[in-house]
Design an enzyme around this catalytic site. Sequence first.
Site, PDB file in Angstrom:
ATOM      1  N   ALA A  50       0.676  -1.301  -0.175  1.00  0.00           N
ATOM      2  CA  ALA A  50       0.060   0.040  -0.054  1.00  0.00           C
ATOM      3  C   ALA A  50       0.732   1.243  -0.181  1.00  0.00           C
ATOM      4  O   ALA A  50       0.668   2.077  -0.868  1.00  0.00           O
ATOM      5  CB  ALA A  50      -1.015  -0.021   1.099  1.00  0.00           C
ATOM      6  N   GLN A 196       4.113 -13.473  -2.027  1.00  0.00           N
ATOM      7  CA  GLN A 196       4.847 -12.220  -1.566  1.00  0.00           C
ATOM      8  C   GLN A 196       5.739 -12.688  -0.459  1.00  0.00           C
ATOM      9  O   GLN A 196       6.876 -12.066  -0.175  1.00  0.00           O
ATOM     10  CB  GLN A 196       3.943 -11.130  -1.065  1.00  0.00           C
ATOM     11  CG  GLN A 196       3.432 -10.335  -2.437  1.00  0.00           C
ATOM     12  CD  GLN A 196       2.031 -10.917  -2.802  1.00  0.00           C
ATOM     13  OE1 GLN A 196       1.813 -11.887  -2.422  1.00  0.00           O
ATOM     14  NE2 GLN A 196       1.047 -10.184  -3.113  1.00  0.00           N
ATOM     15  N   ASP A 237      -4.106  -2.530   4.154  1.00  0.00           N
ATOM     16  CA  ASP A 237      -4.143  -1.948   2.790  1.00  0.00           C
ATOM     17  C   ASP A 237      -5.308  -0.783   2.812  1.00  0.00           C
ATOM     18  O   ASP A 237      -5.232   0.229   2.046  1.00  0.00           O
ATOM     19  CB  ASP A 237      -4.592  -2.755   1.407  1.00  0.00           C
ATOM     20  CG  ASP A 237      -3.414  -3.589   1.312  1.00  0.00           C
ATOM     21  OD1 ASP A 237      -3.120  -4.538   1.942  1.00  0.00           O
ATOM     22  OD2 ASP A 237      -2.656  -3.265   0.404  1.00  0.00           O
TER      23      ASP A 237
HETATM   24  O1  MRU Z   1      -1.001  -7.314  -3.009  1.00  0.00           O
HETATM   25  P1  MRU Z   1      -0.178  -6.842  -2.503  1.00  0.00           P
HETATM   26  O2  MRU Z   1       1.333  -7.355  -2.478  1.00  0.00           O
HETATM   27  O3  MRU Z   1       0.167  -4.942  -2.840  1.00  0.00           O
HETATM   28  O4  MRU Z   1      -0.542  -6.571  -0.872  1.00  0.00           O
HETATM   29  C1  MRU Z   1       0.268  -6.176  -0.186  1.00  0.00           C
HETATM   30  C2  MRU Z   1      -0.238  -6.214   1.428  1.00  0.00           C
HETATM   31  O5  MRU Z   1      -1.438  -6.691   1.364  1.00  0.00           O
HETATM   32  C3  MRU Z   1       0.363  -5.659   2.501  1.00  0.00           C
HETATM   33  O6  MRU Z   1       0.016  -6.292   3.467  1.00  0.00           O
HETATM   34  C4  MRU Z   1      -0.076  -4.163   2.710  1.00  0.00           C
HETATM   35  O7  MRU Z   1       0.047  -3.277   1.559  1.00  0.00           O
HETATM   36  C5  MRU Z   1       0.669  -3.484   3.638  1.00  0.00           C
HETATM   37  S1  MRU Z   1       2.202  -3.221   3.195  1.00  0.00           S
HETATM   38  C6  MRU Z   1       3.162  -1.971   3.984  1.00  0.00           C
END
Ligand code: MRU
Length: 349
Positions: A50, A196, A237
């Site tokens: 995010a 991830q 997010d």
């Molecule tokens: O789909 P992504 O990899 O963008 O999802 C990211 C997440 O869900 C993280 O937990 C969230 O963005 C917090 S990161 C600081």
Amino acid sequence: MDESFITLEFKDGALHLIDQRVLPASYTYFICKTYEDVEFAIRDMVVRGAPAIGATAAYGVYMAASRLATKRGFRTELRKACDFLAKSRPTAVNLEWAIGRMWETFLKVEKEPTEKILFALKTEADAIRSEDIATNKAMSRIGNQVVPHKATILTHCNTGALATAGWGTALGVIKEAFYDNKDIFVYADETRPRFQGARLTAWELMEAKIPSALIPDSAAATLIRDGKIDLVILGGDRVAANGDVANKLGTFALSVICKEYGVPFYSVVPISTIDFNLSDGSLIPIEERDKSEVIFVGETQVAPLDMAVFNPAFDVTPHQNITGIITERGIIRPPYKENIERLKKGESL
Ligand code: MRU
């Protein structure tokens, strides 16, 4: 201690992003020369997380302005470019928040000469980036208070330097605890289907030399039931005004298991991730991604091509399952609606 890598950086007239699609097998930079490249990089998850997509989009707005400033209908065209960037991924509110900040900056200087407009926009994008790093450091110091000395921590997805402009949110707290000489051990969920956790968090944990192990997502329940996890720390997010948190798919299930077995469950988010305008999590738009992410693992097909797939990128954890939401201004605890309202008014937590 700081990382030796820079997730996103504007230099030589272009935005340089670590290509997170190919880590850890290769470490390369994806260079965005236009705001259309920036939109692609967010949508295709060259950059993700995010706060990172917020800062990236801010540079996208600056790059759009650089091209459009001398054209007729500059204001209308820039607004269209902002809307185009904002649609690249729908769930993380940081994207709208950063684009909103860039637009407000533009409105303040739009009558000025072109150089002044561009200078103001570049300065604002740089501020969004550097403030994010400072915010992450502040959240880490606050979050470290909830990490016991000998803690085994479970985390989900990637919330480190790669997910932000630098340092990280939940992984920032974990690093802070480690550098504070707490004897911690971290389990990282691999985080199907984009991995991830396996590709990015495992890489960051290894870089930081934090004792850790990678687990298939479905192993988390057993570890929690068997008393092997002292706390779960992960990101967010979009947080609704009642404390419901949208985060990477799988977060909700983890929260239910933690509640059942009495394990503390924390979300770490900058205040820019709180959407004060949404009353509850059911209103958060949840991105659904392409079926190919589930049917293939890398180049390898793991399911019949014609199989129907449900592939939401995020889920919503009800506030009742959350022990605390760690922000740069303190830890929000229940009752969330009241305490988020106080945060909005600038009152202390
Ligand atoms: O789909 P992504 O990899 O963008 O999802 C990211 C997440 O869900 C993280 O937990 C969230 O963005 C917090 S990161 C600081």
